[in-house]
Design a protein around this motif. Structure first.
Motif, mmCIF file in Angstrom:
data_model
loop_
_atom_site.group_PDB
_atom_site.id
_atom_site.type_symbol
_atom_site.label_atom_id
_atom_site.label_comp_id
_atom_site.label_asym_id
_atom_site.label_seq_id
_atom_site.Cartn_x
_atom_site.Cartn_y
_atom_site.Cartn_z
ATOM 1 N N ASN A 136 -14.696 17.679 -7.597
ATOM 2 C CA ASN A 136 -15.112 16.571 -8.462
ATOM 3 C C ASN A 136 -15.947 15.536 -7.736
ATOM 4 O OD1 ASN A 136 -13.708 17.744 -10.553
ATOM 5 N ND2 ASN A 136 -11.854 16.527 -10.224
ATOM 6 N N ASN A 137 -15.893 15.527 -6.409
ATOM 7 C CA ASN A 137 -16.612 14.516 -5.630
ATOM 8 C C ASN A 137 -17.908 15.029 -5.012
ATOM 9 O OD1 ASN A 137 -14.448 12.716 -6.103
ATOM 10 N ND2 ASN A 137 -13.323 13.566 -4.351
ATOM 11 N N VAL A 138 -18.176 16.321 -5.177
ATOM 12 C CA VAL A 138 -19.391 16.869 -4.551
ATOM 13 C C VAL A 138 -20.641 16.449 -5.298
ATOM 14 C CG1 VAL A 138 -20.588 18.992 -3.910
ATOM 15 C CG2 VAL A 138 -18.129 18.836 -3.637
ATOM 16 N N GLY A 139 -20.598 16.533 -6.638
ATOM 17 C CA GLY A 139 -21.763 16.147 -7.427
ATOM 18 C C GLY A 139 -22.587 17.312 -7.922
ATOM 19 N N PHE A 140 -22.237 18.540 -7.557
ATOM 20 C CA PHE A 140 -22.957 19.730 -8.022
ATOM 21 C C PHE A 140 -22.045 20.932 -7.872
ATOM 22 C CE2 PHE A 140 -24.177 18.558 -3.706
ATOM 23 C CZ PHE A 140 -23.799 19.664 -2.980
ATOM 24 N N THR A 141 -22.420 22.040 -8.505
ATOM 25 C CA THR A 141 -21.619 23.255 -8.472
ATOM 26 C C THR A 141 -22.173 24.241 -7.449
ATOM 27 O OG1 THR A 141 -22.958 24.290 -10.208
ATOM 28 C CG2 THR A 141 -21.054 22.989 -10.911
ATOM 29 N N LYS A 142 -21.422 25.313 -7.208
ATOM 30 C CA LYS A 142 -21.867 26.336 -6.252
ATOM 31 C C LYS A 142 -23.149 27.009 -6.748
ATOM 32 C CE LYS A 142 -18.863 28.941 -4.144
ATOM 33 N NZ LYS A 142 -17.859 29.992 -3.821
ATOM 34 N N LYS A 143 -23.230 27.282 -8.060
ATOM 35 C CA LYS A 143 -24.435 27.899 -8.608
ATOM 36 C C LYS A 143 -25.643 26.996 -8.422
ATOM 37 C CE LYS A 143 -26.318 29.999 -12.797
ATOM 38 N NZ LYS A 143 -26.076 30.340 -14.230
ATOM 39 N N TYR A 144 -25.454 25.692 -8.594
ATOM 40 C CA TYR A 144 -26.555 24.746 -8.399
ATOM 41 C C TYR A 144 -27.034 24.782 -6.960
ATOM 42 C CZ TYR A 144 -29.183 20.368 -8.632
ATOM 43 O OH TYR A 144 -30.188 19.416 -8.585
ATOM 44 N N LEU A 145 -26.098 24.899 -6.019
ATOM 45 C CA LEU A 145 -26.462 24.964 -4.596
ATOM 46 C C LEU A 145 -27.247 26.237 -4.305
ATOM 47 C CD1 LEU A 145 -26.118 23.644 -1.778
ATOM 48 C CD2 LEU A 145 -24.090 25.045 -1.484
ATOM 49 N N TYR A 146 -26.787 27.373 -4.853
ATOM 50 C CA TYR A 146 -27.516 28.631 -4.659
ATOM 51 C C TYR A 146 -28.923 28.548 -5.238
ATOM 52 C CZ TYR A 146 -23.861 31.662 -2.743
ATOM 53 O OH TYR A 146 -22.949 32.260 -1.910
ATOM 54 N N ASN A 147 -29.062 27.949 -6.426
ATOM 55 C CA ASN A 147 -30.383 27.809 -7.038
ATOM 56 C C ASN A 147 -31.294 26.933 -6.194
ATOM 57 O OD1 ASN A 147 -29.587 29.390 -9.189
ATOM 58 N ND2 ASN A 147 -29.066 27.647 -10.502
ATOM 59 N N HIS A 148 -30.751 25.873 -5.623
ATOM 60 C CA HIS A 148 -31.551 24.987 -4.775
ATOM 61 C C HIS A 148 -32.036 25.727 -3.524
ATOM 62 C CE1 HIS A 148 -32.834 21.271 -2.802
ATOM 63 N NE2 HIS A 148 -32.236 21.739 -1.710
ATOM 64 N N VAL A 149 -31.165 26.526 -2.930
ATOM 65 C CA VAL A 149 -31.558 27.297 -1.744
ATOM 66 C C VAL A 149 -32.647 28.297 -2.095
ATOM 67 C CG1 VAL A 149 -30.749 29.005 -0.059
ATOM 68 C CG2 VAL A 149 -29.346 27.002 -0.580
ATOM 69 N N ASP A 150 -32.516 28.940 -3.268
ATOM 70 C CA ASP A 150 -33.510 29.922 -3.688
ATOM 71 C C ASP A 150 -34.862 29.265 -3.938
ATOM 72 O OD1 ASP A 150 -34.159 32.684 -4.648
ATOM 73 O OD2 ASP A 150 -34.530 31.607 -6.510
ATOM 74 N N VAL A 151 -34.867 28.123 -4.617
ATOM 75 C CA VAL A 151 -36.125 27.409 -4.872
ATOM 76 C C VAL A 151 -36.756 26.960 -3.561
ATOM 77 C CG1 VAL A 151 -37.120 25.318 -5.879
ATOM 78 C CG2 VAL A 151 -35.470 26.660 -7.178
ATOM 79 N N ASP A 152 -35.948 26.432 -2.642
ATOM 80 C CA ASP A 152 -36.467 25.983 -1.348
ATOM 81 C C ASP A 152 -37.070 27.151 -0.572
ATOM 82 O OD1 ASP A 152 -36.609 23.788 0.725
ATOM 83 O OD2 ASP A 152 -35.444 25.273 1.844
ATOM 84 N N ARG A 153 -36.431 28.318 -0.658
ATOM 85 C CA ARG A 153 -36.955 29.492 0.047
ATOM 86 C C ARG A 153 -38.304 29.916 -0.535
ATOM 87 N NH1 ARG A 153 -32.902 32.679 -0.778
ATOM 88 N NH2 ARG A 153 -31.791 32.171 1.140
ATOM 89 N N ARG A 154 -38.451 29.846 -1.860
ATOM 90 C CA ARG A 154 -39.702 30.224 -2.494
ATOM 91 C C ARG A 154 -40.822 29.237 -2.162
ATOM 92 N NH1 ARG A 154 -39.091 34.011 -6.681
ATOM 93 N NH2 ARG A 154 -36.924 34.566 -7.082
ATOM 94 N N VAL A 155 -40.472 27.950 -2.074
ATOM 95 C CA VAL A 155 -41.477 26.935 -1.757
ATOM 96 C C VAL A 155 -42.071 27.165 -0.376
ATOM 97 C CG1 VAL A 155 -41.778 24.486 -1.249
ATOM 98 C CG2 VAL A 155 -40.548 25.181 -3.296
ATOM 99 N N HIS A 156 -41.247 27.660 0.540
ATOM 100 C CA HIS A 156 -41.699 27.840 1.911
ATOM 101 C C HIS A 156 -42.363 29.197 2.160
ATOM 102 C CE1 HIS A 156 -39.007 24.375 2.484
ATOM 103 N NE2 HIS A 156 -39.748 24.115 3.541
ATOM 104 N N LEU A 157 -42.537 29.990 1.082
ATOM 105 C CA LEU A 157 -43.270 31.239 1.261
ATOM 106 C C LEU A 157 -44.737 30.942 1.531
ATOM 107 C CD1 LEU A 157 -41.799 33.501 -1.572
ATOM 108 C CD2 LEU A 157 -41.410 33.688 0.865
ATOM 109 N N ARG A 158 -45.292 31.505 2.548
ATOM 110 C CA ARG A 158 -46.684 31.270 2.929
ATOM 111 C C ARG A 158 -47.366 32.586 3.224
ATOM 112 N NH1 ARG A 158 -45.353 27.275 0.994
ATOM 113 N NH2 ARG A 158 -45.472 25.133 1.758
ATOM 114 N N TYR A 159 -48.709 32.512 3.337
ATOM 115 C CA TYR A 159 -49.467 33.717 3.640
ATOM 116 C C TYR A 159 -49.153 34.249 5.034
ATOM 117 C CZ TYR A 159 -52.204 32.773 -0.536
ATOM 118 O OH TYR A 159 -52.591 32.566 -1.833
ATOM 119 N N GLY A 160 -48.557 33.454 5.885
ATOM 120 C CA GLY A 160 -48.250 33.897 7.233
ATOM 121 C C GLY A 160 -46.938 34.645 7.351
ATOM 122 N N ASP A 161 -46.322 34.985 6.197
ATOM 123 C CA ASP A 161 -45.042 35.677 6.231
ATOM 124 C C ASP A 161 -45.157 37.041 6.877
ATOM 125 O OD1 ASP A 161 -43.804 33.569 5.079
ATOM 126 O OD2 ASP A 161 -43.703 34.406 3.080
ATOM 127 N N ALA A 162 -46.284 37.733 6.665
ATOM 128 C CA ALA A 162 -46.467 39.055 7.262
ATOM 129 C C ALA A 162 -46.457 38.959 8.780
ATOM 130 C CB ALA A 162 -47.772 39.684 6.774
#
Length: 369
Positions: free
Chosen positions: A148-174
């Motif tokens: 009750n004190n965290v402010g978000f759920t586990k699914k919300y945390l997973y979604n945030h990590v996934d969005v952050d990972r996609r944002v950092h995708l660059r052409y230099g990944d190869a």
């Protein structure tokens, strides 16, 4: 009430909803002939009802989600006043037709789940030391003194990590992937990777495996199976996993490959690279899903190996391609029957006669295979 911006009005109503005990959802937007916003509306998340087409779906494969919309009419709408150059509240309905959430649980509602900058910084720091997302959530719960004190759920945390990972995708990944594989090969002399590029000098196909996989293939490489995920990754490349079975009937992975397409030349490159990595040891049996390009490559690279079709894929394809009741069951009986060639031919012809499939293209093709 008056607001200087839409964002200010939305923030106010969302805060009001949090204190009251409900979640807010965006609703109607109106524009003038010049495409300028003139009206904005927010409603309770339980507004309206679920579409009938969703409720009456008889071909549902998964259990339906719980009903969340109950026709609540709570509304907050603002309109733009040109003379005052401000947004004025035009409509407000405060009554709800459902129970409201208690104050200590309101922060878990969808419109109130927020990760503070301090939480994001801590998340990034824990991910840098290779801590799993689930472990990070457990740590934050203990640190905050409860869910009750965290402010978000586990699914919300997973979604945030996934969005952050996609944002950092660059052409230099190869280049980063190749550098990583190069570092692995320096630490492990038996680690193997190989790649090629296209005419624009971009990464086309990538193949890699570790030393444990090579040892597994030496012991259990009599049967080789292809497993394909069909471009479910962010780069839209075909991921091919070459697998086998050990003496405990457990699936073991021999090699991985990211491919640019499903052509004969690409599959030939994969199998040639596979032989090079495995000291030219060829499997006795190769199991695939029946892909024609893969079949031609197997005949070319593994001419003495027995090519077999995957029973699971055959059953799925039979269900998909032949829309006749009970055909899949009879097809499976023919596929798994034990007997002579004559007995199989008799059972197969009986099936064709029963369902009138003498000229069905898929049935003819699968028989030839």
């Amino acid at each position: 009430m008056e607001f200087s911006s839409i964002e200010g009005a939305k923030e106010f109503y969302n805060l009001f909803a949090k204190v009251t005990g409900f979640s807010v959802r965006n609703d109607d937007v109106k524009q003038d002939k010049n495409q300028n916003l003139v009206s904005r509306k927010w409603v309770c998340s339980k507004e309206g009802y679920r579409k009938k087409v969703c409720l009456e779906n008889e071909n549902r494969k998964r259990e339906p989600k719980a009903i969340t919309r109950v026709g609540c009419e709570a509304t907050f709408r603002i309109g733009f006043n040109k003379q005052m150059n401000k947004w004025i509240v035009k409509e407000f309905m405060a009554d709800h037709n459902h129970p409201l959430v208690k104050q200590n649980n309101a922060q878990l509602l969808q419109s109130h789940r927020v990760m503070k900058n301090a939480d994001k910084a801590q998340l990034n720091a824990l991910r840098d030391v290779v801590m799993g997302t689930s472990q990070i959530m457990d740590y934050m719960v203990q640190q905050s003194g409860g869910y009750n004190n965290v402010g978000f759920t586990k699914k919300y945390l997973y979604n945030h990590v996934d969005v952050d990972r996609r944002v950092h995708l660059r052409y230099g990944d190869a280049e980063g992937a190749l550098a990583y594989l190069c570092g692995k090969s320096e630490m492990d002399p038996s680690f193997y990777y190989k790649y090629n590029v296209d005419e624009d000098n971009r990464l086309a196909n990538l193949f890699w495996a570790n030393s444990i996989s090579k040892l597994d293939y030496t012991c259990f490489g009599d049967v080789l199976a292809f497993d394909t995920t069909y471009r479910t990754n962010a780069y839209k490349k075909l991921l091919v996993i070459l697998v086998g079975i050990n003496h405990h009937h457990q699936t073991i992975v021999f090699r991985y490959a990211l491919l640019v397409d499903e052509s004969v030349s690409t599959y030939t490159w994969v199998l040639e690279t596979f032989l090079d990595a495995m000291n030219n040891k060829k499997p006795l049996f190769v199991i695939t899903d029946g892909d024609k390009a893969m079949r031609k490559s197997i005949k070319r690279i593994f001419p003495n190996s027995y090519h077999r079709l995957c029973a699971w894929h055959n059953q799925c394809n039979a269900f998909t391609n032949v829309h006749v009741k009970d055909f899949t069951n009879h097809f499976s009986n023919c596929m798994f029957m034990e007997g002579t060639i004559e007995e199989f031919e008799c059972a197969w012809n009986d099936m064709l006669e029963m369902f009138n499939l003498h000229v069905h293209k898929w049935v003819i093709d699968i028989y030839i295979c």
